[in-house]
Design a protein around this motif. Structure first.
Motif, PDB file in Angstrom:
ATOM      1  N   ARG A 229       4.492  -2.540  -2.746  1.00  0.00           N
ATOM      2  CA  ARG A 229       4.761  -2.546  -4.174  1.00  0.00           C
ATOM      3  C   ARG A 229       6.090  -1.832  -4.483  1.00  0.00           C
ATOM      4  NH1 ARG A 229       2.784  -2.346  -9.555  1.00  0.00           N
ATOM      5  NH2 ARG A 229       3.990  -0.729 -10.580  1.00  0.00           N
ATOM      6  N   ASP A 230       6.268  -0.666  -3.879  1.00  0.00           N
ATOM      7  CA  ASP A 230       7.516   0.064  -4.110  1.00  0.00           C
ATOM      8  C   ASP A 230       8.722  -0.752  -3.652  1.00  0.00           C
ATOM      9  OD1 ASP A 230       5.922   2.049  -5.000  1.00  0.00           O
ATOM     10  OD2 ASP A 230       6.316   3.462  -3.357  1.00  0.00           O
ATOM     11  N   ALA A 231       8.544  -1.426  -2.518  1.00  0.00           N
ATOM     12  CA  ALA A 231       9.666  -2.205  -1.981  1.00  0.00           C
ATOM     13  C   ALA A 231      10.038  -3.327  -2.951  1.00  0.00           C
ATOM     14  CB  ALA A 231       9.300  -2.778  -0.618  1.00  0.00           C
ATOM     15  N   LEU A 232       9.019  -4.023  -3.475  1.00  0.00           N
ATOM     16  CA  LEU A 232       9.302  -5.112  -4.407  1.00  0.00           C
ATOM     17  C   LEU A 232       9.963  -4.599  -5.681  1.00  0.00           C
ATOM     18  CD1 LEU A 232       6.106  -7.325  -4.072  1.00  0.00           C
ATOM     19  CD2 LEU A 232       8.446  -7.988  -3.490  1.00  0.00           C
TER      20      LEU A 232
ATOM     21  N   LEU B  77       2.305  -6.750 -11.479  1.00  0.00           N
ATOM     22  CA  LEU B  77       2.270  -6.478 -10.039  1.00  0.00           C
ATOM     23  C   LEU B  77       1.236  -5.376  -9.774  1.00  0.00           C
ATOM     24  CD1 LEU B  77       3.691  -7.060  -7.289  1.00  0.00           C
ATOM     25  CD2 LEU B  77       5.241  -5.183  -7.805  1.00  0.00           C
ATOM     26  N   PRO B  78       0.211  -5.681  -8.959  1.00  0.00           N
ATOM     27  CA  PRO B  78      -0.859  -4.691  -8.779  1.00  0.00           C
ATOM     28  C   PRO B  78      -0.458  -3.567  -7.820  1.00  0.00           C
ATOM     29  CG  PRO B  78      -1.313  -6.612  -7.459  1.00  0.00           C
ATOM     30  CD  PRO B  78      -0.029  -6.897  -8.195  1.00  0.00           C
ATOM     31  N   GLN B  79      -1.342  -2.587  -7.717  1.00  0.00           N
ATOM     32  CA  GLN B  79      -1.135  -1.509  -6.752  1.00  0.00           C
ATOM     33  C   GLN B  79      -1.301  -2.054  -5.335  1.00  0.00           C
ATOM     34  OE1 GLN B  79      -0.010   1.444  -7.593  1.00  0.00           O
ATOM     35  NE2 GLN B  79       0.003   0.693  -9.711  1.00  0.00           N
ATOM     36  N   ASP B  80      -0.849  -1.273  -4.376  1.00  0.00           N
ATOM     37  CA  ASP B  80      -0.837  -1.737  -2.994  1.00  0.00           C
ATOM     38  C   ASP B  80      -2.200  -2.182  -2.465  1.00  0.00           C
ATOM     39  OD1 ASP B  80       1.807  -1.805  -1.997  1.00  0.00           O
ATOM     40  OD2 ASP B  80       1.876   0.379  -2.164  1.00  0.00           O
ATOM     41  N   ASP B  81      -3.271  -1.521  -2.928  1.00  0.00           N
ATOM     42  CA  ASP B  81      -4.582  -1.887  -2.350  1.00  0.00           C
ATOM     43  C   ASP B  81      -4.936  -3.350  -2.638  1.00  0.00           C
ATOM     44  OD1 ASP B  81      -4.812  -1.427  -5.013  1.00  0.00           O
ATOM     45  OD2 ASP B  81      -6.688  -0.293  -4.912  1.00  0.00           O
ATOM     46  N   ARG B  82      -4.323  -3.924  -3.690  1.00  0.00           N
ATOM     47  CA  ARG B  82      -4.603  -5.342  -3.964  1.00  0.00           C
ATOM     48  C   ARG B  82      -3.430  -6.246  -3.607  1.00  0.00           C
ATOM     49  NH1 ARG B  82      -6.337  -5.141  -9.905  1.00  0.00           N
ATOM     50  NH2 ARG B  82      -6.591  -7.372  -9.717  1.00  0.00           N
TER      51      ARG B  82
ATOM     52  N   ARG C 211      11.651  -3.363   4.588  1.00  0.00           N
ATOM     53  CA  ARG C 211      10.197  -3.527   4.517  1.00  0.00           C
ATOM     54  C   ARG C 211       9.854  -4.994   4.228  1.00  0.00           C
ATOM     55  NH1 ARG C 211       5.928  -4.837   4.387  1.00  0.00           N
ATOM     56  NH2 ARG C 211       3.994  -3.909   3.606  1.00  0.00           N
ATOM     57  N   LEU C 212      10.583  -5.576   3.285  1.00  0.00           N
ATOM     58  CA  LEU C 212      10.330  -6.972   2.934  1.00  0.00           C
ATOM     59  C   LEU C 212      10.805  -7.915   4.034  1.00  0.00           C
ATOM     60  CD1 LEU C 212      11.248  -6.767  -0.848  1.00  0.00           C
ATOM     61  CD2 LEU C 212       8.970  -7.096   0.135  1.00  0.00           C
ATOM     62  N   ALA C 213      11.937  -7.587   4.626  1.00  0.00           N
ATOM     63  CA  ALA C 213      12.443  -8.410   5.727  1.00  0.00           C
ATOM     64  C   ALA C 213      11.416  -8.427   6.857  1.00  0.00           C
ATOM     65  CB  ALA C 213      13.784  -7.876   6.226  1.00  0.00           C
ATOM     66  N   PHE C 214      10.802  -7.277   7.087  1.00  0.00           N
ATOM     67  CA  PHE C 214       9.785  -7.188   8.131  1.00  0.00           C
ATOM     68  C   PHE C 214       8.651  -8.166   7.850  1.00  0.00           C
ATOM     69  CE2 PHE C 214       6.045  -5.751  10.249  1.00  0.00           C
ATOM     70  CZ  PHE C 214       6.506  -5.310  11.477  1.00  0.00           C
TER      71      PHE C 214
ATOM     72  N   PHE D  31       7.852 -12.656  -5.110  1.00  0.00           N
ATOM     73  CA  PHE D  31       8.536 -12.802  -3.829  1.00  0.00           C
ATOM     74  C   PHE D  31       9.778 -13.685  -3.907  1.00  0.00           C
ATOM     75  CE2 PHE D  31       4.537 -10.991  -2.703  1.00  0.00           C
ATOM     76  CZ  PHE D  31       4.864 -10.129  -1.673  1.00  0.00           C
ATOM     77  N   HIS D  32      10.214 -13.984  -5.102  1.00  0.00           N
ATOM     78  CA  HIS D  32      11.497 -14.679  -5.270  1.00  0.00           C
ATOM     79  C   HIS D  32      12.548 -13.581  -5.320  1.00  0.00           C
ATOM     80  CE1 HIS D  32      13.864 -18.207  -6.092  1.00  0.00           C
ATOM     81  NE2 HIS D  32      14.418 -17.642  -7.142  1.00  0.00           N
ATOM     82  N   LEU D  33      13.198 -13.334  -4.213  1.00  0.00           N
ATOM     83  CA  LEU D  33      14.004 -12.125  -4.087  1.00  0.00           C
ATOM     84  C   LEU D  33      15.475 -12.381  -4.424  1.00  0.00           C
ATOM     85  CD1 LEU D  33      12.366 -10.870  -0.794  1.00  0.00           C
ATOM     86  CD2 LEU D  33      11.759 -10.285  -3.146  1.00  0.00           C
ATOM     87  N   PRO D  34      16.154 -11.344  -4.883  1.00  0.00           N
ATOM     88  CA  PRO D  34      17.569 -11.517  -5.232  1.00  0.00           C
ATOM     89  C   PRO D  34      18.401 -11.989  -4.034  1.00  0.00           C
ATOM     90  CG  PRO D  34      16.775  -9.390  -6.002  1.00  0.00           C
ATOM     91  CD  PRO D  34      15.696  -9.972  -5.145  1.00  0.00           C
TER      92      PRO D  34
END
Ligand code: ADP
Ligand code: MG
Length: 702
Positions: free
Chosen positions: A206-209, A183-188, A234-237, A46-49
């Motif tokens: 996951r896709d967004a990251l 980075l795990p799949q979305d379910d985790r 998605r991340l901003a949300f 979550f350390h984003l550009p």
């Protein structure tokens, strides 16, 4: 209320593992990462550009415009290594467009000088500036390449991450890359229940990251740079949601507590009003009454006082402080910089000491025995303490803290502001809080970042101010402007020259100021020119400010460190370089440094032509009005869709990806999901806060 620790379970949650579990991350690197709040693997996810650099293509130097960040290539035509006020290295390159570009270095190694030879070819990335009739890049990144071969280009945009000293951008990007491997799949990974994701159309986290860290080659560059790609949204949300949850939680926690009853308007109140050389404006009186009513209740006050630069917030704060003192409680006033804290100290001492109320000063420069004694007096109940937030947080114990005043709130994270609240009262009591800001709060902000505050406005300036006359002048007429400064200095006026290089690196900002300082020193013979920037030690800064205040310096070259709170009434001319690059809010803040005395003041907005449409409108607004509220409205209007590159306002709020001006449309859904989460999935809400805010809160204390 401290963030409740979520018990890490590395199996269920691979993100909870410490960063040192990643290959190649040893104790030293882990320690450096911790300075950025990056302690667990998920902190890296979550350390984003901060932004992206486009090294997928080479721009012709002939097409470069000042302000562009671009990659160029060229053959070295000349190398100058020498003194011009200070050591520097000037390398001129030329490309197929037959245009010259100067690369300027102030810090370099001997090996670099030896490597940069006439006839060699360089591939450079940097920001183009227009200086003395030629294009230049200060400290570009560069590499030598083969004279004939096509330069190796990246196939995707390069993410640039916020970093810290001692951690190069490549190294940090490498560590983040490694974290993505686990980075795990979305379910985790997903913390928002599936049903809510579906209802509000939230795509895969996951896709967004993956997308924001490694934008694919076919990503639409403009979307990505503008932060409007669905993955970024998605991340901003999620970030806005987390902020919202965390504020709701804090608000609930605070509202459930009690505060001392501070009946206002005692004897001290009357005496201060009697002593003041002016009468309160109607707006000041109204806001003072709102504050007084809050303080007289046994519930904590959480009030934001918003008022334009120079509207007289300090006296309102002083009156609130006296209510606390009168009732036998202590007051802490904190400001984001030592400079600003000192301005408060001056006015508070001027107004309160004649009433027999002592004002303690806790600054970085108060050290050793003096500091010990000051701390002891505070612990024993000294009435009023003024300092920066850092000083207030480190080991300061109060006997009976009844009121906390925070100036220029937008400089602080909400969490920093709340940290002071837990100091020094009995039982479940907390001090009242008064927050002062000159930045008008747009509605979107009021809904989120300031959701826990009540708001009062001082919407009237004291009488007798002479409005600042503002003009915009092209940089082509820079020398006329310098002449004008010369004339103004001759009349005993003092001048600010503000350099506005927008860079995440304080070092580059400082360099830009040094270049301007050298230029002005040479041009203004007979007058002393000072310089102040964020790389200087607090002591040095203070010495420069003192010299300017005392009139020993005619001109002060500054970076935007002077944006907030500096008060030198004799300074009546301000020149803002590259003003076309600043947002309206920042221009207004800067301009507020002049026009503080009775002398007619001027502001010169130097700009680099050609002006884009937005920049033109912004400068027009600045010329047309001095009214902060109108400027704020106009600001939001102009910053609608269409604003590009680097729009994320640093310093306003510590969002990593969200931008309230851009993403305000997400707030209704944020509030709806927030409510459901708190009611039905409180543990998930906790984990979201820990994910996004936990790290940031640690960062704030680093
Ligand atoms: P800001 O709201 O920007 O913090 P300050 O509180 O520093 O403004 O006030 C700016 C200046 O105006 C100070 O020198 C202060 O003494 C003066 N001032 C404040 N209120 C009034 C008033 N009602 N009439 C005249 N001068 C005032
Ligand atoms: Mg102020």
């Amino acid at each position: 209320m401290p963030v409740r620790a979520v018990t890490p379970d590395p199996v269920a949650d691979p993100g909870a593992a410490p960063v040192s579990t990643l290959p190649g991350v040893g104790p030293a690197l882990a320690q450096t990462l911790a300075k950025l709040g990056l302690e667990r693997v998920q902190d890296l996810w979550f350390h984003l550009p901060l932004r992206y650099e486009d090294r997928t293509r080479v721009t012709s130097i002939g097409d470069l415009r000042p302000g562009d960040r671009a990659q160029v290539t060229g053959i070295i035509e000349s190398v100058e290594h020498g003194y011009r006020g200070r050591v520097q290295l000037k390398v001129a390159i030329r490309d197929a467009s037959d245009t010259l570009l100067v690369l300027r270095f102030f810090h370099f190694h001997r090996a670099q000088v030896e490597q940069l030879k006439r006839g060699s070819r360089l591939l450079c990335y940097g920001e183009a500036r227009w200086v003395a009739n030629s294009l230049e890049m200060v400290h570009p990144q560069y590499q030598r390449i083969d004279v004939d071969a096509a330069p190796a280009l990246e196939d995707r945009l390069s993410p640039i991450y916020p970093t810290t000293e001692g951690l190069g951008p490549k190294r940090l990007a490498g560590v983040i890359e490694k974290s993505l491997a686990v980075l795990p799949q979305d379910d985790r990974l997903e913390l928002i229940p599936a049903e809510l994701c579906a209802k509000y159309g939230l795509g895969s986290l996951r896709d967004a990251l993956m997308f924001v860290h490694r934008p694919p080659p076919d990503a639409v560059v403009a979307d990505l740079i503008g932060g409007r790609h669905p993955s970024q949204q998605r991340l901003a949300f999620e970030e806005l949601l987390t902020q919202h949850l965390s504020l709701k939680r804090m608000r609930a926690a605070v509202r459930s507590r009690r505060s001392p009853v501070l009946a206002a308007r005692g004897d001290l109140h009357k005496r201060l009003l009697k002593n003041l050389p002016f009468k309160l404006t109607g707006a000041q009186a109204r806001v003072e009454a709102e504050v007084a009513a809050d303080l007289a209740k046994p519930k904590p006050m959480l009030r934001l006082v918003q008022g334009d630069v120079g509207s007289g917030k300090t006296v309102v704060a002083a009156l609130a402080a006296l209510a606390a003192v009168q009732a036998g409680y202590q007051v802490a006033l904190m400001a984001p910089t030592e400079l600003l804290a000192e301005q408060h100290l001056r006015l508070f001492r001027l107004w309160l000491e004649p009433l027999g109320v002592a004002v303690e000063w806790l600054a970085g420069k108060v050290q050793g025995t003096a500091r010990k004694k000051a701390l002891q007096r505070v612990a024993e109940g000294a009435s009023i303490v003024i300092g920066t937030h850092a000083l207030m947080q480190e080991g300061v114990a109060f006997a009976r803290l009844g009121l906390v005043i925070v100036d220029e709130q937008h400089r602080f994270g909400v969490h920093q502001r709340l940290a002071l609240r837990d100091k020094g009262l009995e039982g479940d009591q907390v001090p009242h809080q008064l927050v002062l800001t000159a930045t008008p709060i747009p509605r979107t902000l009021a809904m989120s970042a300031y959701a826990d505050l009540d708001v009062s406005s001082i919407d009237e300036l004291p009488p007798g101010r002479t409005p600042v006359q503002t003009i915009a002048i092209s940089n082509a007429r820079r020398y006329d402007v310098i002449e004008r400064i010369h004339a103004a200095c001759g009349e005993g006026r003092q001048v600010y020259w503000v350099c506005t290089l927008i860079e995440e690196s304080e070092q580059l900002r400082a360099q830009a100021a040094e270049v301007a300082h050298a230029e002005l020193s040479a041009a203004l013979e007979g007058f002393r020119v000072g310089i102040i920037h964020g790389r200087m030690k607090p002591k040095e800064k203070q010495a420069v400010m003192d010299a300017f205040k005392a009139g020993e310096l005619a001109v002060l070259v500054a970076t935007t460190v002077i944006e907030v709170g500096v008060d030198v009434p004799n300074a009546s001319l301000m020149v803002i370089e590259n003003s076309e690059r600043l947002g309206l809010a920042q221009l207004h803040q800067l301009r507020g440094r002049v026009g503080r005395g009775a002398i007619a003041s001027n502001c010169v907005l130097l700009y680099q032509p050609p002006l884009g449409q937005l920049a033109r409108e912004r400068l027009q607004v600045m010329r047309d009005t001095n009214d902060g509220f109108r400027i704020a409205e106009k600001d939001l209007e102009l910053r609608g869709p269409g604003e590009v590159l680097g729009t994320r306002q640093t310093g306003q709020l510590s969002f990593r990806i969200a931008d309230l001006a851009r993403d305000g449309h997400l707030l209704p859904a944020v509030q709806a999901i927030g409510e459901r989460l708190l009611k039905e999935h409180p543990q998930q809400a906790e984990r979201l806060i820990e994910r996004w805010v936990g790290g940031a809160a640690r960062y704030a204390h680093a």
